[in-house]
Design a protein around this motif. Structure first.
Motif, PDB file in Angstrom:
ATOM      1  N   GLY A  92      53.452  34.065  38.246  1.00 58.95           N
ATOM      2  CA  GLY A  92      52.699  33.008  38.902  1.00 58.95           C
ATOM      3  C   GLY A  92      51.407  32.685  38.172  1.00 58.95           C
ATOM      4  N   LEU A  93      50.686  33.727  37.750  1.00 59.57           N
ATOM      5  CA  LEU A  93      49.448  33.513  37.009  1.00 59.57           C
ATOM      6  C   LEU A  93      49.716  32.860  35.658  1.00 59.57           C
ATOM      7  CD1 LEU A  93      47.149  36.644  37.554  1.00 59.57           C
ATOM      8  CD2 LEU A  93      46.833  34.309  38.380  1.00 59.57           C
ATOM      9  N   GLN A  94      50.807  33.241  35.003  1.00 63.88           N
ATOM     10  CA  GLN A  94      51.152  32.621  33.724  1.00 63.88           C
ATOM     11  C   GLN A  94      51.382  31.117  33.897  1.00 63.88           C
ATOM     12  OE1 GLN A  94      50.997  33.732  30.782  1.00 63.88           O
ATOM     13  NE2 GLN A  94      51.348  35.934  30.752  1.00 63.88           N
ATOM     14  N   ILE A  95      52.081  30.737  34.951  1.00 64.99           N
ATOM     15  CA  ILE A  95      52.348  29.325  35.193  1.00 64.99           C
ATOM     16  C   ILE A  95      51.053  28.571  35.502  1.00 64.99           C
ATOM     17  CG2 ILE A  95      53.496  27.702  36.758  1.00 64.99           C
ATOM     18  CD1 ILE A  95      55.757  29.768  37.029  1.00 64.99           C
ATOM     19  N   VAL A  96      50.212  29.166  36.354  1.00 62.08           N
ATOM     20  CA  VAL A  96      48.934  28.531  36.691  1.00 62.08           C
ATOM     21  C   VAL A  96      48.072  28.387  35.440  1.00 62.08           C
ATOM     22  CG1 VAL A  96      46.774  28.824  37.963  1.00 62.08           C
ATOM     23  CG2 VAL A  96      48.950  29.280  39.082  1.00 62.08           C
ATOM     24  N   ARG A  97      48.046  29.410  34.600  1.00 63.45           N
ATOM     25  CA  ARG A  97      47.264  29.353  33.365  1.00 63.45           C
ATOM     26  C   ARG A  97      47.744  28.226  32.460  1.00 63.45           C
ATOM     27  NH1 ARG A  97      48.303  31.228  28.280  1.00 63.45           N
ATOM     28  NH2 ARG A  97      46.492  31.685  26.968  1.00 63.45           N
ATOM     29  N   ILE A 189      41.687  33.617  34.015  1.00 70.35           N
ATOM     30  CA  ILE A 189      43.074  34.066  34.213  1.00 70.35           C
ATOM     31  C   ILE A 189      43.619  34.707  32.944  1.00 70.35           C
ATOM     32  CG2 ILE A 189      45.428  33.244  34.618  1.00 70.35           C
ATOM     33  CD1 ILE A 189      44.302  31.231  36.572  1.00 70.35           C
ATOM     34  N   THR A 190      43.241  34.171  31.782  1.00 63.09           N
ATOM     35  CA  THR A 190      43.673  34.763  30.513  1.00 63.09           C
ATOM     36  C   THR A 190      43.196  36.200  30.401  1.00 63.09           C
ATOM     37  OG1 THR A 190      43.642  32.594  29.423  1.00 63.09           O
ATOM     38  CG2 THR A 190      43.583  34.533  28.003  1.00 63.09           C
ATOM     39  N   ARG A 191      41.934  36.442  30.767  1.00 59.17           N
ATOM     40  CA  ARG A 191      41.399  37.798  30.719  1.00 59.17           C
ATOM     41  C   ARG A 191      42.090  38.701  31.730  1.00 59.17           C
ATOM     42  NH1 ARG A 191      34.949  36.860  30.608  1.00 59.17           N
ATOM     43  NH2 ARG A 191      34.971  39.093  31.049  1.00 59.17           N
ATOM     44  N   LYS A 192      42.416  38.146  32.886  1.00 64.30           N
ATOM     45  CA  LYS A 192      43.072  38.938  33.920  1.00 64.30           C
ATOM     46  C   LYS A 192      44.491  39.315  33.487  1.00 64.30           C
ATOM     47  CE  LYS A 192      43.315  39.061  38.960  1.00 64.30           C
ATOM     48  NZ  LYS A 192      42.270  40.075  39.067  1.00 64.30           N
ATOM     49  N   LEU A 193      45.190  38.392  32.830  1.00 70.11           N
ATOM     50  CA  LEU A 193      46.562  38.646  32.401  1.00 70.11           C
ATOM     51  C   LEU A 193      46.643  39.698  31.296  1.00 70.11           C
ATOM     52  CD1 LEU A 193      48.077  35.041  32.394  1.00 70.11           C
ATOM     53  CD2 LEU A 193      48.900  36.989  33.715  1.00 70.11           C
ATOM     54  N   ALA A 194      45.547  39.899  30.577  1.00 66.97           N
ATOM     55  CA  ALA A 194      45.562  40.888  29.499  1.00 66.97           C
ATOM     56  C   ALA A 194      45.871  42.287  30.022  1.00 66.97           C
ATOM     57  CB  ALA A 194      44.223  40.880  28.770  1.00 66.97           C
ATOM     58  N   ALA A 195      45.609  42.532  31.294  1.00 68.50           N
ATOM     59  CA  ALA A 195      45.882  43.845  31.882  1.00 68.50           C
ATOM     60  C   ALA A 195      47.342  43.994  32.309  1.00 68.50           C
ATOM     61  CB  ALA A 195      44.966  44.086  33.077  1.00 68.50           C
ATOM     62  N   TYR A 196      48.096  42.902  32.309  1.00 67.02           N
ATOM     63  CA  TYR A 196      49.464  42.959  32.819  1.00 67.02           C
ATOM     64  C   TYR A 196      50.520  42.610  31.761  1.00 67.02           C
ATOM     65  CZ  TYR A 196      47.104  42.928  37.344  1.00 67.02           C
ATOM     66  OH  TYR A 196      46.297  43.223  38.412  1.00 67.02           O
ATOM     67  N   ASP A 197      50.269  41.576  30.953  1.00 68.18           N
ATOM     68  CA  ASP A 197      51.280  41.103  30.007  1.00 68.18           C
ATOM     69  C   ASP A 197      50.799  41.237  28.572  1.00 68.18           C
ATOM     70  OD1 ASP A 197      52.863  40.452  32.144  1.00 68.18           O
ATOM     71  OD2 ASP A 197      52.378  38.319  32.108  1.00 68.18           O
ATOM     72  N   SER A 198      51.763  41.288  27.650  1.00 69.84           N
ATOM     73  CA  SER A 198      51.436  41.364  26.230  1.00 69.84           C
ATOM     74  C   SER A 198      50.933  40.009  25.733  1.00 69.84           C
ATOM     75  CB  SER A 198      52.674  41.771  25.426  1.00 69.84           C
ATOM     76  OG  SER A 198      53.656  40.743  25.477  1.00 69.84           O
ATOM     77  N   THR A 199      50.280  40.034  24.570  1.00 69.65           N
ATOM     78  CA  THR A 199      49.807  38.785  23.977  1.00 69.65           C
ATOM     79  C   THR A 199      50.969  37.855  23.665  1.00 69.65           C
ATOM     80  OG1 THR A 199      47.952  39.981  22.987  1.00 69.65           O
ATOM     81  CG2 THR A 199      48.481  37.823  22.063  1.00 69.65           C
ATOM     82  N   ALA A 200      52.089  38.413  23.218  1.00 70.79           N
ATOM     83  CA  ALA A 200      53.254  37.593  22.889  1.00 70.79           C
ATOM     84  C   ALA A 200      53.777  36.867  24.139  1.00 70.79           C
ATOM     85  CB  ALA A 200      54.349  38.464  22.283  1.00 70.79           C
ATOM     86  N   THR A 201      53.829  37.560  25.255  1.00 66.90           N
ATOM     87  CA  THR A 201      54.288  36.934  26.503  1.00 66.90           C
ATOM     88  C   THR A 201      53.353  35.805  26.917  1.00 66.90           C
ATOM     89  OG1 THR A 201      55.355  38.962  27.262  1.00 66.90           O
ATOM     90  CG2 THR A 201      54.795  37.343  28.931  1.00 66.90           C
TER      91      THR A 201
END
Length: 311
Positions: A92-97, A189-201
């Motif tokens: 969900g966060l990836q889509i919002v980002r 959100i980009t900073r938040k996603l760094a704790a969950y997903d890889s840079t490639a994702t």
């Protein structure tokens, strides 16, 4: 007679000196790549402004920008080569980002139709200030009083550029302010996603949602460019955007972010130069003064972050 003391490089010191020289060269190369990246971004804005003034819908330009980016990224990061790249722990966060980045670019392209390049980029430089302000309630990264003061001064710089109450504020200026807010949430959100997903994702999803959203609407907003020059400019928008982000990634692989960040502001020089050469635009004194205030506040926050990391 006492012998003269001499320092002879030993095997232990030579590798250290060589490593230091190599690190310094890598940093200089990273700085050069960063300057090249923001030059491409300024070129992207110049092409988008030319297309907007020629009557090409900014949403079409935005779609071309990210469709090409998705296509190029997919050559290297795709589910065929790396099946795990599509697995996100926070889809969900990836889509919002992705949608926020698409909206930020669209707002910028619409604003460029009416405002000078130097004016839009000067207001956009307030995005790091907004990120620092929002990082407290959203990420728990609270700012000190000195940092809050610097953020407030930076926003005063934006007011100096916009000058509300002095005259009629062009509605496109509000688009720039909206762009700052949208981009700030994108960065958070980009900073938040760094704790969950890889840079490639995260790279895989960067432009995907925006392109997927716009693709069904394209037949209703598409107008074929009047001549081949517009096609060239649309391709240049895609190329400059992709190359700019590629150089950005390469720069961060070679130098720390705190070393590279001050050179982001060289984009203002490119914007002023291209704006004058292509459109005959010269920034007014209030735009220059406001830009200096915003950039100064950003550099102060950067210096404080650097000192805090070192401490």
């Amino acid at each position: 007679m006492a012998p003269i003391a001499t320092t002879v490089p030993t095997d232990a010191t030579r590798p250290e000196a060589g490593a230091a020289d190599a690190a310094r060269r890598r940093r200089l190369f990273g700085i050069a790549l960063m300057c090249g990246a923001v030059a491409f971004f300024a070129g992207l804005d110049a092409c988008a402004k030319t297309l907007a003034r020629a009557g090409v819908d900014p949403l079409v330009t935005t779609f071309m920008r990210y469709a090409a980016s998705v296509a190029m990224i997919s050559l290297f990061v795709n589910p065929v080569r790396t099946p795990s790249v599509v697995r996100s722990r926070r889809l969900g966060l990836q889509i919002v980002r992705s949608l926020l980045l698409f909206a930020s670019t669209a707002l910028n392209f619409v604003a460029l139709r009416y405002l000078q390049m130097a004016e839009t980029i000067s207001i956009q430089f307030a995005a790091p200030l907004t990120v620092a302000l929002l990082a407290g309630p959203l990420l728990g990264e609270w700012s000190s009083r000195a940092r809050l003061l610097a953020i407030g001064v930076g926003f005063v710089g934006v007011l100096v550029i916009v000058q509300p109450g002095v005259g009629a504020v062009h509605p496109a200026t509000l688009l720039c302010v909206g762009n700052v807010i949208v981009y700030a949430f994108y960065a958070i959100i980009t900073r938040k996603l760094a704790a969950y997903d890889s840079t490639a994702t995260t790279m895989f999803y960067t432009g995907l949602a925006g392109v997927a959203l716009m693709a069904p609407l394209l037949p209703w907003i598409w107008t074929s460019p009047a001549d081949w020059h517009h096609w060239v400019l649309l391709l240049a928008v895609a190329l400059f955007g992709t190359l700019g982000h590629w150089l950005l990634v390469m720069a961060h692989a070679r130098a720390p972010a705190n070393v590279l960040a001050p050179f982001i502001y060289t984009q203002l020089l490119w914007s002023v130069t291209l704006g004058f050469l292509l459109f005959g635009d010269l920034p007014g004194r209030w735009t220059i003064l406001g830009a200096m205030i915003v950039v100064g506040s950003g550099l102060y926050l950067l210096a404080q972050d650097t000192l805090r990391r070192e401490a």
